[in-house]
Design a protein around this motif. Structure first.
Motif, short mmCIF file in Angstrom:
data_model
loop_
_atom_site.label_atom_id
_atom_site.label_comp_id
_atom_site.label_asym_id
_atom_site.label_seq_id
_atom_site.Cartn_x
_atom_site.Cartn_y
_atom_site.Cartn_z
N TYR A 109 -57.35 -89.77 -79.08
CA TYR A 109 -56.09 -89.03 -79.01
C TYR A 109 -55.88 -88.17 -80.26
N ILE A 141 -57.35 -84.99 -79.36
CA ILE A 141 -56.52 -84.27 -78.39
C ILE A 141 -55.31 -83.65 -79.09
N ALA A 142 -54.78 -84.36 -80.07
CA ALA A 142 -53.60 -83.87 -80.78
C ALA A 142 -53.87 -82.56 -81.51
N ALA A 183 -54.86 -80.00 -80.30
CA ALA A 183 -54.46 -78.86 -79.45
C ALA A 183 -53.21 -78.19 -80.00
N THR A 224 -48.67 -74.90 -74.19
CA THR A 224 -48.83 -76.19 -74.86
C THR A 224 -49.43 -77.22 -73.91
N ILE A 229 -53.16 -79.06 -74.21
CA ILE A 229 -53.29 -80.51 -74.32
C ILE A 229 -54.16 -81.07 -73.20
N ARG A 286 -57.75 -80.09 -73.57
CA ARG A 286 -58.33 -80.86 -74.68
C ARG A 286 -58.61 -82.29 -74.24
N THR A 287 -57.75 -82.83 -73.37
CA THR A 287 -57.97 -84.17 -72.83
C THR A 287 -59.23 -84.22 -71.99
N VAL A 312 -49.29 -87.17 -78.88
CA VAL A 312 -49.68 -86.35 -77.72
C VAL A 312 -48.64 -86.47 -76.62
N SER A 370 -45.60 -84.39 -77.57
CA SER A 370 -45.83 -82.95 -77.40
C SER A 370 -45.80 -82.55 -75.94
N THR A 371 -46.42 -83.38 -75.09
CA THR A 371 -46.46 -83.09 -73.67
C THR A 371 -45.07 -83.16 -73.06
#
Length: 241
Positions: free
Chosen positions: A83, A86-87, A89, A98, A102, A105-106, A133, A136-137
């Motif tokens: 993660y 992934i963060a 991103a 955004t 994310i 990137r995942t 993450v 942000s999502t």
């Protein structure tokens, strides 16, 4: 730590690292997680054990238990390390950009670490990077025009997460199957083509016949992006009920 369900150890995230010991090999949870990730990348989760990690690090297995209580904590550390990637991103000016960043990137992380997809949708991922993450999502989705309250946000996150888990598990399962059998799509089609042709010639499966005959072999990355965009379009335009 006392909880409504009884006494429980502090989560690994809140326990301090053990005091340094006079040993030839310095350890840390980050170093243990990185070694575990390398082994899981090479051999999968079934090939992962404390004994193998300890051997790779050049220490005795019992020393690792100073840092992680059990296998579940080890997996938590590994997952949160992914993660962290992934963060990277990051946040973008527009909510959709955004979310796209994310999720893509995942996918990249899951393709690099196939075992990660096996753990998606299972135990809640509550490490600091996983929470970042998630924040942000959720914050980005809360700005979508079709999301008007907390219930809408929960449903939007549920739909998005269901797509991510299903799409990544399917893609990685297909990769594993091709690798383990040594059979690519063309070879599989050649092997089963005569049977499928006989079945379609019966006329009982006209829509399947269209898909087989007229449908192209879609690019995985393009299909992932297209289906992700469809999900986001639905969240944006969802009518009030």
């Amino acid at each position: 730590m006392d909880t409504p369900y009884g006494s429980a150890p502090l989560p690994v995230w809140e326990r301090p690292e053990p005091q340094p010991r006079a040993a030839p090999v310095p350890l840390s949870r980050a170093k243990i997680a990185a070694t575990a990730i390398r082994l899981a990348d090479a051999h999968g989760l079934d090939g992962l054990s404390v004994r193998k990690i300890a051997k790779e690090l050049g220490v005795g297995p019992m020393r690792l238990y100073d840092y992680v209580i059990n296998r579940s904590e080890l997996l938590d550390l590994m997952v949160d390390a992914v993660y962290a990637q992934i963060a990277e991103a990051g946040q973008h000016a527009e909510w959709r950009a955004t979310v796209l960043a994310i999720v893509h990137r995942t996918r990249d992380a899951a393709l690099d670490h196939e075992w990660f997809a096996d753990l998606l949708g299972a135990r809640p991922h509550l490490g600091p990077h996983a929470l970042a993450v998630g924040e942000s999502t959720a914050a980005a989705l809360s700005q979508a025009p079709g999301v008007r309250g907390i219930d809408d946000l929960q449903r939007a996150l549920g739909a998005l997460n269901a797509f991510i888990v299903g799409a990544l598990r399917r893609e990685i399962t297909e990769r594993r199957a091709a690798r383990s059998t040594g059979t690519d799509v063309s070879a599989w089609q050649a092997a089963l083509g005569p049977y499928l042709t006989r079945m379609l010639d019966t006329g009982r499966y006209p829509t399947v016949a269209r898909l087989v005959i007229d449908g192209a072999h879609l690019n995985a990355e393009e299909t992932f992006h297209h289906n992700l965009s469809t999900i986001l379009d639905g969240i944006t335009s969802r009518p009030r009920t």
